[in-house]
Design an enzyme around this catalytic site. Structure first.
Site, PDB file in Angstrom:
ATOM      1  N   LYS A  43      34.151  37.743  39.333  1.00  0.00           N
ATOM      2  CA  LYS A  43      34.994  36.564  39.528  1.00  0.00           C
ATOM      3  C   LYS A  43      34.124  35.317  39.522  1.00  0.00           C
ATOM      4  CE  LYS A  43      38.222  34.307  42.639  1.00  0.00           C
ATOM      5  NZ  LYS A  43      39.191  34.434  43.721  1.00  0.00           N
ATOM      6  N   LYS A  98      37.762  37.974  36.012  1.00  0.00           N
ATOM      7  CA  LYS A  98      38.610  36.804  36.235  1.00  0.00           C
ATOM      8  C   LYS A  98      37.774  35.536  36.140  1.00  0.00           C
ATOM      9  CE  LYS A  98      41.157  34.606  39.863  1.00  0.00           C
ATOM     10  NZ  LYS A  98      41.253  34.454  41.277  1.00  0.00           N
TER      11      LYS A  98
HETATM   12  C1  PBG Z   1      41.943  33.503  46.152  1.00  0.00           C
HETATM   13  C2  PBG Z   1      42.360  33.507  44.724  1.00  0.00           C
HETATM   14  C3  PBG Z   1      42.264  32.484  43.774  1.00  0.00           C
HETATM   15  C4  PBG Z   1      42.875  32.973  42.626  1.00  0.00           C
HETATM   16  C5  PBG Z   1      43.295  34.268  42.887  1.00  0.00           C
HETATM   17  N1  PBG Z   1      42.962  34.581  44.187  1.00  0.00           N
HETATM   18  C6  PBG Z   1      41.733  31.114  43.910  1.00  0.00           C
HETATM   19  C7  PBG Z   1      40.274  30.896  43.978  1.00  0.00           C
HETATM   20  O1  PBG Z   1      39.486  31.834  44.039  1.00  0.00           O
HETATM   21  O2  PBG Z   1      39.885  29.736  44.033  1.00  0.00           O
HETATM   22  C8  PBG Z   1      43.065  32.207  41.342  1.00  0.00           C
HETATM   23  C9  PBG Z   1      44.170  32.698  40.482  1.00  0.00           C
HETATM   24  C10 PBG Z   1      44.607  31.774  39.401  1.00  0.00           C
HETATM   25  O3  PBG Z   1      44.001  30.720  39.112  1.00  0.00           O
HETATM   26  O4  PBG Z   1      45.616  32.110  38.772  1.00  0.00           O
HETATM   27  N2  PBG Z   1      40.582  33.493  46.375  1.00  0.00           N
END
Ligand code: PBG
Length: 328
Positions: free
Chosen positions: A199, A252
């Site tokens: 991520k 992601k």
């Molecule tokens: C929580 C989380 C996020 C997303 C999914 N879970 C935000 C982040 O990490 O800042 C982003 C999902 C999206 O942009 O569709 N940590």
């Protein structure tokens, strides 16, 4: 013309039936996960449009139920839930409260549709007043180890509510081990963990932060989420998560990181998930609304690209639309 010897790739593209016969990849309803934002509110009719994500809403429990009912009719198999609590605090206690909004939503959905795969995003940022995914020290640092216990408690609360899969998205080190141990101890040995393993600290989450009201109030997430410049590091993250007990590994964002999907596919046997994030959704929507792109075409193209890169499952805000398309 002299007789030339060259490859005639077009032979296999001459008819729809032939193209279908040799098609290598396919997006199937069972590959797709839809995301929902559920808000804690007194108003049962609460349905607030997310301006940067046309077609997506913050929903009350009742509205969520209505929305999912329609989607299940169209073949929805799985969804991922995000919560917007009424109250936030320093330690994100609504993330692990027994009656936290996501826990309520899980119970509601599982009561109505026991066969629906309900995935719980496990993180603190939607529940903390500072908007970070971990505990913040007096110096403003995001503390790793003290956060693990809270994440584990959130995971157990979600599993108790009936979550089918726990999906930690916080990027703290050791969280998969902590969550696995806590789930096992609470008797949830068969609840899988889908880890947001690879991520990135991405600008493509911008619209999500409006949707889930979880933007950090200071600083950014670069001390815990990955540097977009790094590829090999993703292998180490995924290997560590698998070692700690992750059942599914995720990449992601999605489209800008298809190389990482392929890298995980080639290096590990575990199922690989790709998350087409909010910013990817918004870009396609914005261009389509301007008449610059054909939405259906690019959505299907973007999703089959995940399959081609090696993803088994795809998390996308387009899931409901795609199910309609697949149903003809
Ligand atoms: C929580 C989380 C996020 C997303 C999914 N879970 C935000 C982040 O990490 O800042 C982003 C999902 C999206 O942009 O569709 N940590």
């Amino acid at each position: 013309m002299p007789l030339l010897d060259f490859h005639r790739g077009r032979r296999l593209r001459t008819s729809p039936a032939l193209r279908e016969m040799v098609r290598e990849n396919e997006v199937r309803p069972q590959d797709l996960v839809m995301c929902y934002f559920v808000a804690e509110t007194e108003d049962p009719d609460f349905r607030k449009p997310i301006s940067s994500m046309p077609g997506q809403y913050q929903l009350s429990l009742d509205q969520l139920e209505r929305q999912v009912a329609g989607a299940v009719k169209n073949g929805l198999r799985s969804c991922l839930l995000f919560g917007i609590p009424a109250e936030k605090d320093e330690v994100g206690s609504q993330a692990y409260a027994e009656d936290g909004i996501v826990q309520q939503a899980i119970r509601r959905l599982k009561t109505n549709w026991p066969e629906l795969i309900v995935i719980a995003d496990t993180c603190l940022c939607e529940y903390t007043s500072h908007g970070h995914c971990g505990i913040v020290s007096s110096k403003g640092e995001i503390k790793n180890d003290p956060t693990l216990d809270l994440l584990a408690r959130a995971a157990v609360a979600q599993a108790k509510a009936g979550a089918d899969i726990i999906a930690p998205s916080d990027m703290m080190d050791g969280r998969v081990a902590a969550i696995r141990a806590a789930l096992d101890e609470a008797g949830f040995i068969n609840t899988p963990i889908m880890s947001y393993s690879v991520k990135y600290a991405s600008g493509f989450y911008g619209p999500f932060r409006e949707a889930a009201e979880g933007a950090p109030k200071f600083g950014d997430r670069t001390t815990y989420q990955m540097d977009p410049a790094n590829g090999r590091e993703g292998l180490r993250e995924a290997a560590a998560d698998l070692d700690e007990g992750a059942d599914i590994i995720m990449v992601k964002p999605g489209m800008p990181y298809l190389d990482m999907v392929r890298m995980l596919r080639d290096n590990f046997d575990a199922p690989v998930a790709a998350y087409q994030v909010s910013g990817e959704y918004s870009m396609i929507k914005a261009a389509a609304q301007n008449g610059w792109l054909d939405e259906k075409t690019v959505v299907m193209e973007s999703l089959v690209a995940f399959k081609r890169a090696g993803a088994d499952l795809i998390i996308s805000y387009f899931t409901e639309d795609v199910l309609k398309t697949l149903n003809g």
